[in-house]
Scaffold this motif. Sequence first.
Motif, PDB file in Angstrom:
ATOM      1  N   SER A 163       0.685  -1.316  -0.093  1.00  0.00           N
ATOM      2  CA  SER A 163      -0.065   0.158   0.012  1.00  0.00           C
ATOM      3  C   SER A 163       0.878   1.199   0.053  1.00  0.00           C
ATOM      4  CB  SER A 163      -1.001   0.303   1.248  1.00  0.00           C
ATOM      5  OG  SER A 163      -1.565   1.408   1.239  1.00  0.00           O
ATOM      6  N   GLU A 164       0.465   2.451  -0.749  1.00  0.00           N
ATOM      7  CA  GLU A 164       1.060   3.717  -0.494  1.00  0.00           C
ATOM      8  C   GLU A 164       0.878   4.316   0.817  1.00  0.00           C
ATOM      9  OE1 GLU A 164      -0.700   5.969  -3.646  1.00  0.00           O
ATOM     10  OE2 GLU A 164       0.236   4.660  -5.372  1.00  0.00           O
ATOM     11  N   ASP A 165      -0.051   3.875   1.630  1.00  0.00           N
ATOM     12  CA  ASP A 165      -0.273   4.245   2.818  1.00  0.00           C
ATOM     13  C   ASP A 165       0.732   3.643   3.661  1.00  0.00           C
ATOM     14  OD1 ASP A 165      -1.050   4.730   5.720  1.00  0.00           O
ATOM     15  OD2 ASP A 165      -2.928   5.291   4.809  1.00  0.00           O
ATOM     16  N   GLU A 166       1.884   4.326   4.281  1.00  0.00           N
ATOM     17  CA  GLU A 166       2.961   3.865   5.095  1.00  0.00           C
ATOM     18  C   GLU A 166       2.352   3.174   6.352  1.00  0.00           C
ATOM     19  OE1 GLU A 166       7.085   4.925   7.321  1.00  0.00           O
ATOM     20  OE2 GLU A 166       5.872   6.518   6.420  1.00  0.00           O
ATOM     21  N   VAL A 168      -0.545   1.753   6.628  1.00  0.00           N
ATOM     22  CA  VAL A 168      -1.138   0.219   6.351  1.00  0.00           C
ATOM     23  C   VAL A 168      -0.254  -0.680   5.966  1.00  0.00           C
ATOM     24  CG1 VAL A 168      -2.688  -0.621   4.777  1.00  0.00           C
ATOM     25  CG2 VAL A 168      -3.346   1.466   5.475  1.00  0.00           C
ATOM     26  N   ARG A 169       0.919  -0.181   5.233  1.00  0.00           N
ATOM     27  CA  ARG A 169       1.896  -1.058   4.805  1.00  0.00           C
ATOM     28  C   ARG A 169       2.577  -1.745   5.921  1.00  0.00           C
ATOM     29  NH1 ARG A 169       4.113   2.297   1.925  1.00  0.00           N
ATOM     30  NH2 ARG A 169       6.039   2.910   3.039  1.00  0.00           N
ATOM     31  N   ASP A 197      -5.756  -1.892   8.117  1.00  0.00           N
ATOM     32  CA  ASP A 197      -6.999  -1.350   7.577  1.00  0.00           C
ATOM     33  C   ASP A 197      -7.083  -1.756   6.161  1.00  0.00           C
ATOM     34  OD1 ASP A 197      -8.904   0.501   7.081  1.00  0.00           O
ATOM     35  OD2 ASP A 197      -7.712   2.233   7.035  1.00  0.00           O
TER      36      ASP A 197
END
Length: 267
Positions: A163-166, A168-169, A197
Amino acid sequence: MTAFRQYFEDHPEIFAALVAAIAVLGGLLGSVIGAKIQADGGRDQAAAAREAAQIAAEAQRVAALWSVRQLQVAEFIRSARAMMAVCNGIYRSDDDAESRRARVDAASREMALREAEIRLIAPAKVAHAATEVAKATQKAYLGAMRWGPLAGGRVALKRLCNSEDEAVRREARAAMRVLDDEGSSWSVRRQALSTVDGLSGEHIRRLSEPPTKPMQRIVEGMHAHQREVDSKMGKLLEAARVMLRSDDDVLPVVPTPEQRRRWWRAA
């Protein structure tokens, strides 16, 4: 003979009457023979016409049956392949259970309908081969419904790992490490997954279950089902080609009237 001729010379009116009578009788005999010949010819023509009509009707029936069989086998093969595409897609999809079951049920109903049609119009060998394909796809369906959602949950988690969301990643990768630890308990796995998430409740539930089968074996099972279906499909195609006379590159034909008459004469 001379006396006979002399008699007619002396009585020309009798000779004339006799000649007229012979002419009348000859005409009548000719008419009778001609009528008989004409009647026989008419009967032969009528019989030939009836035979030609029967042969034409039979040829139309055979051609129509050939077309129906070709279409139904093709449609069954298409539906079986569509069914397998849906089943295999479950292992790679993160769809919810309701959407997944709707797709599988629709594909299963169509394939069952196509199989029933083949059993009605195809020879026993082709019908049996189609049933074997249906059985193999049913096994694939059961395997996909049992193990597919678990594999699909892994797909969803792997997607979140990139994911691009750190945040979430980071959470997704932490949860993946917990899943890869075969000694992790149900509660630990569920807690790790609950922090990610983007995972659905079904994903969390399925991924939290104890790993009764390694993911590698699940994927191998999917491929094994596909190989079995492909093998059964090959037998169906072979039987269908024989039924449709594919190697002859022609439609089934019936003897022409002239061919049948020659056969009758030979007999």
